[in-house]
Design an enzyme around this catalytic site. Structure first.
Site, mmCIF file in Angstrom:
data_model
loop_
_atom_site.group_PDB
_atom_site.id
_atom_site.type_symbol
_atom_site.label_atom_id
_atom_site.label_comp_id
_atom_site.label_asym_id
_atom_site.label_seq_id
_atom_site.Cartn_x
_atom_site.Cartn_y
_atom_site.Cartn_z
ATOM 1 N N LYS A 59 -1.763 -6.507 -4.824
ATOM 2 C CA LYS A 59 -2.783 -7.316 -4.156
ATOM 3 C C LYS A 59 -2.731 -8.788 -4.605
ATOM 4 O O LYS A 59 -3.128 -9.672 -3.868
ATOM 5 C CB LYS A 59 -4.185 -6.757 -4.448
ATOM 6 C CG LYS A 59 -4.396 -5.289 -4.106
ATOM 7 C CD LYS A 59 -4.249 -5.005 -2.624
ATOM 8 C CE LYS A 59 -4.854 -3.679 -2.197
ATOM 9 N NZ LYS A 59 -4.161 -2.485 -2.702
HETATM 10 C C1 LIG Z 1 -3.872 -1.260 -2.036
HETATM 11 C C2 LIG Z 1 -2.792 -0.459 -2.637
HETATM 12 C C3 LIG Z 1 -1.954 0.334 -1.852
HETATM 13 C C4 LIG Z 1 -2.139 0.498 -0.367
HETATM 14 O O1 LIG Z 1 -1.846 -0.691 0.343
HETATM 15 P P1 LIG Z 1 -2.384 -0.888 1.844
HETATM 16 O O2 LIG Z 1 -2.027 -2.274 2.204
HETATM 17 O O3 LIG Z 1 -3.868 -0.680 1.765
HETATM 18 O O4 LIG Z 1 -1.732 0.139 2.676
HETATM 19 C C5 LIG Z 1 -0.921 1.003 -2.487
HETATM 20 N N1 LIG Z 1 -0.736 0.924 -3.822
HETATM 21 C C6 LIG Z 1 -1.537 0.176 -4.606
HETATM 22 C C7 LIG Z 1 -1.293 0.155 -6.067
HETATM 23 C C8 LIG Z 1 -2.584 -0.543 -4.043
HETATM 24 O O5 LIG Z 1 -3.374 -1.300 -4.834
#
Ligand SMILES: *Cc1c(COP(=O)(O)O)cnc(C)c1O
Length: 498
Positions: free
Chosen positions: A113
């Protein structure tokens, strides 16, 4: 370039408006009206460049109402040296024949993120200046664990903004919880809710689109925006790293420019994999996009059948950031695949909120089958995969392990030997308990999160990022828990609105 709403094609806004507003008034998501194309020469020109320069080139194709100086300021601030623990920002590492892990978790909060949320506050500040000059932007976040911390870290003490994060009380890992409840900054607030991520996300979406709440904020010189992947400003930075990864594979000799690759993404809200879809549409030679889910496999079923049905059990898994049954960003994919049929999207999304399910027509389903493959992996297989991958020389977290497993299954089932990028989305120390159990011995009774971190270091020799290890001594600032029904009131309280 203009952006429109997935639920109302008569909407035309600039990228600044799309980013400042976060979500369209009709409840739809902002999408680019045209997807810019890149050539093989463009990709060639990226080889040998650093991440910041690549990001500027790609972002300027989408953020056409930002000046070159503005994009330069935003990108240079977000990815400046020292913020990410790799000079490459998002480095690639070969872990198996054909398997290339793209490490997206080298940022300040150790999850992918950060790739978007280090940049979003800059984009939003510039966008707000252009569109809503004197308002305070209130960022509301629903998080399944990682977005919350990454958004708090990105927005802390950013002038003209306040940020409020809701997380599911029992739906995040201890490390994720501590990261959020110890957050510093004068403009931040964190609250647990009694419910799961879907409840948090639905609650936040309802607050966003409630015109009474919007009016009340406006009276107080404020407006909402979103740091969730419903905000275009969250998605566009993610397109960059898929294009950058392709350039890196050329650079390290794994492929030649023009060769096809596959991309495997551990998926929850469908944001990360959608960014890979945009990269493919732009011209990166992506053969298949493989969507990897955990036991909450609503997307696996959808991508294989064309029917989305969230009426099923919800599982709290060892990959909590993917414990999601309503994947918001699918709406954007469907908009593009239906040839921008806003009426159809509106019907399907209404059916989803009313009956919890919808089916796309055959034409759209066939397009999906041609582009996507999908699979899922439960907690037991996740643990086995962490163990096996570790023995082969790579320690990965639970979410990445889901992707690795689904990739292995895909390669075996199809015999496809195409070089593949596997998105690695979190550092293993964010999920120490599950990773430790997978690679080592039983966890001794009474061992707390930081004892487990120590055990995992002893077992693997992998260093724990200091920003996680240091949480041990940080005071907890936020202890509040509210019910789903009280989210609006909690927001008012935080903002000092009566
Ligand atoms: C948010 C997240 C995901 C999923 O990503 P999306 O964009 O919501 O599909 C997968 N792995 C981790 C570690 C995340 O923080």
């Amino acid at each position: 370039m203009l952006y429109t709403s997935t639920r109302d094609k008569s909407v035309h806004v600039s990228s600044s408006q799309a980013i400042a507003q976060g979500i369209s008034k009709d409840g739809g998501l902002f999408v680019p009206e045209e997807i810019p194309a890149i050539s093989a020469d463009f990709i060639d020109s990226l080889v040998g460049l650093d991440y910041i320069t690549r990001a500027k080139k790609v972002l300027s194709l989408y953020l056409t109402d930002f000046s070159e100086e503005e994009i330069d300021m935003c990108v240079s601030g977000a990815y400046k040296e020292g913020k990410f623990s790799s000079k490459k920002v998002a480095p690639i590492r070969k872990i198996a024949d054909g398997g290339n892990v793209l490490e997206l978790w080298r940022g300040p909060t150790c999850a992918f993120k950060d790739m978007a949320l280090q940049l979003l506050p800059y984009l939003l500040t510039v966008a707000a200046k252009k569109t809503v000059a004197d308002k305070t932007i209130v960022i509301l976040v629903a998080t399944s664990g990682d977005t919350g911390k990454a958004a708090l870290e990105g927005f802390k003490d950013v002038p003209g903004t306040k940020i409020m994060v809701f997380y599911p009380e029992d739906g995040v890992s201890p490390m994720q919880k501590l990261q959020m409840t110890t957050q510093e900054g004068s403009n931040v607030c964190v609250c647990a809710i009694n419910g799961n991520f879907d409840d948090a996300q639905s609650g936040v979406k309802a607050i966003f689109t409630n015109s009474d709440v919007a009016a009340k904020l406006a009276e107080n010189g404020m407006m909402f925006s979103s740091a969730n992947s419903i905000n275009w400003g969250r998605l566009v930075p993610q397109i960059v790293y898929y294009i950058s990864a392709y350039a890196d594979l050329i650079e390290n000799g794994t492929i030649k420019n023009g060769d096809e690759i596959n991309v495997v993404v551990p998926t929850g809200n469908f944001g990360n994999i959608l960014a890979a879809y945009y990269a493919k549409r732009m011209g990166v030679p992506v053969k298949t996009l493989v969507c990897a889910s955990n036991a909450n496999n609503v997307l696996t079923d959808f991508l294989k059948t064309g029917t989305y049905d969230k009426n099923r059990s919800f599982y709290a898994t060892t990959s909590p950031s993917m414990d999601i049954l309503i994947s918001s960003n699918l709406e954007r994919l469907l908009f593009h695949l239906t040839g921008a049929d806003d009426a159809k999207i509106t019907d399907w999304m209404n059916a989803l909120s009313k009956d919890g399910k919808y089916s796309v027509d055959k034409e759209v389903a066939d397009k999906i089958f041609a582009i996507f493959d999908a699979g899922f992996c439960d907690d037991k297989e996740t643990a086995k995969t962490i163990s096996k991958t570790y023995k082969d020389g790579y320690l990965c977290d639970t979410h990445t392990a889901v992707a690795v497993k689904v990739y292995e299954e895909y390669a075996q089932r199809t015999g496809d030997k195409t070089e593949t990028v596997i998105a690695s989305t979190a550092n293993p120390y964010k999920f120490s308990a599950a990773v430790l159990k997978a690679v080592g011995d039983e966890i001794p009774e009474g061992a707390d999160e930081f004892d487990q971190v120590k055990l995992l270091i002893d077992e693997t020799g992998e260093p724990c990022p200091p920003q996680l290890a240091n949480l041990k001594d940080k005071p907890v600032r936020f202890k509040a828990v509210c019910s789903k029904e009280d989210m609006t009131k909690t927001v008012y309280d935080m903002l000092g609105i009566k």
